[in-house]
Design a protein around this motif. Structure first.
Motif, mmCIF file in Angstrom:
data_model
loop_
_atom_site.group_PDB
_atom_site.id
_atom_site.type_symbol
_atom_site.label_atom_id
_atom_site.label_comp_id
_atom_site.label_asym_id
_atom_site.label_seq_id
_atom_site.Cartn_x
_atom_site.Cartn_y
_atom_site.Cartn_z
ATOM 1 N N THR A 26 0.833 -1.201 0.000
ATOM 2 C CA THR A 26 0.000 0.000 0.000
ATOM 3 C C THR A 26 0.864 1.246 0.000
ATOM 4 O OG1 THR A 26 -1.749 -1.156 1.183
ATOM 5 C CG2 THR A 26 -1.806 1.241 1.261
ATOM 6 N N SER A 27 1.914 1.272 0.815
ATOM 7 C CA SER A 27 2.766 2.457 0.870
ATOM 8 C C SER A 27 3.522 2.652 -0.445
ATOM 9 C CB SER A 27 3.724 2.395 2.053
ATOM 10 O OG SER A 27 4.616 1.323 1.923
ATOM 11 N N ILE A 28 3.905 1.555 -1.092
ATOM 12 C CA ILE A 28 4.562 1.666 -2.398
ATOM 13 C C ILE A 28 3.585 2.231 -3.420
ATOM 14 C CG2 ILE A 28 5.533 0.341 -4.319
ATOM 15 C CD1 ILE A 28 6.785 -1.505 -2.177
ATOM 16 N N VAL B 227 4.550 20.806 -3.206
ATOM 17 C CA VAL B 227 5.397 20.835 -2.007
ATOM 18 C C VAL B 227 4.942 19.756 -1.033
ATOM 19 C CG1 VAL B 227 6.015 22.198 0.035
ATOM 20 C CG2 VAL B 227 6.076 23.253 -2.228
ATOM 21 N N LYS B 228 3.638 19.633 -0.839
ATOM 22 C CA LYS B 228 3.100 18.612 0.071
ATOM 23 C C LYS B 228 3.449 17.209 -0.440
ATOM 24 C CE LYS B 228 -1.114 17.172 2.380
ATOM 25 N NZ LYS B 228 -1.880 16.073 1.876
ATOM 26 N N LEU B 229 3.270 16.969 -1.733
ATOM 27 C CA LEU B 229 3.587 15.663 -2.301
ATOM 28 C C LEU B 229 5.079 15.353 -2.199
ATOM 29 C CD1 LEU B 229 1.320 15.755 -5.478
ATOM 30 C CD2 LEU B 229 1.088 14.188 -3.530
ATOM 31 N N ALA C 119 8.438 8.920 2.650
ATOM 32 C CA ALA C 119 8.296 7.513 2.269
ATOM 33 C C ALA C 119 9.651 6.914 1.912
ATOM 34 C CB ALA C 119 7.324 7.381 1.094
ATOM 35 N N LEU C 120 10.482 7.671 1.202
ATOM 36 C CA LEU C 120 11.816 7.187 0.843
ATOM 37 C C LEU C 120 12.690 7.019 2.083
ATOM 38 C CD1 LEU C 120 12.562 9.238 -2.384
ATOM 39 C CD2 LEU C 120 12.182 6.764 -2.211
ATOM 40 N N LYS C 121 12.590 7.955 2.999
ATOM 41 C CA LYS C 121 13.370 7.862 4.237
ATOM 42 C C LYS C 121 12.946 6.622 5.032
ATOM 43 C CE LYS C 121 14.750 10.547 8.254
ATOM 44 N NZ LYS C 121 14.657 11.827 8.959
ATOM 45 N N GLU D 294 14.280 3.539 3.297
ATOM 46 C CA GLU D 294 15.727 3.459 3.499
ATOM 47 C C GLU D 294 16.048 2.853 4.862
ATOM 48 O OE1 GLU D 294 18.425 7.091 3.999
ATOM 49 O OE2 GLU D 294 18.451 6.713 1.839
ATOM 50 N N GLN D 295 15.254 3.176 5.857
ATOM 51 C CA GLN D 295 15.488 2.666 7.203
ATOM 52 C C GLN D 295 15.181 1.172 7.305
ATOM 53 O OE1 GLN D 295 13.061 5.290 9.524
ATOM 54 N NE2 GLN D 295 14.657 6.831 9.693
ATOM 55 N N ARG D 296 14.359 0.650 6.397
ATOM 56 C CA ARG D 296 13.994 -0.769 6.443
ATOM 57 C C ARG D 296 14.952 -1.660 5.663
ATOM 58 N NH1 ARG D 296 8.481 0.736 4.627
ATOM 59 N NH2 ARG D 296 9.089 -0.465 2.823
#
Length: 84
Positions: free
Chosen positions: A8-10, A45-47, A54-56, A59-61
């Motif tokens: 879903t997040s992707i 800007v919001k997007l 989402a990328l951050k 990256e943490q996962r």
């Protein structure tokens, strides 16, 4: 459940990125009114912030699979500065 959330997040990320690309094209064409341009810019800007978050998070996962000195495999967090 986690993979469902990940999918879903992707999908959300890709949808946001597509919308952002459309906004950029619309702004570049120069056919929007000033009010429409400002609204598109604010949405962009919001997007952008949502996509960066989402990328951050992704990256943490990320983990890397490494082979230890005794030949076994283990995972550890990926650190961009790792030069193995």
């Amino acid at each position: 459940m986690a993979s469902e959330q990940s999918a879903t997040s992707i999908a959300d990320f890709e949808k946001s990125l597509d919308e952002l690309e459309k906004l950029v094209r619309d702004l570049e064409q120069g056919e929007l009114s000033l009010e429409q341009s400002l609204s598109a810019f604010e949405r962009g800007v919001k997007l952008t912030r949502e996509c960066q978050q989402a990328l951050k998070s992704a990256e943490q996962r990320v983990e890397q699979l490494v082979q230890t000195s005794d030949g076994t495999l283990e995972t550890r967090p990926f650190l961009p500065d790792d030069a193995d």
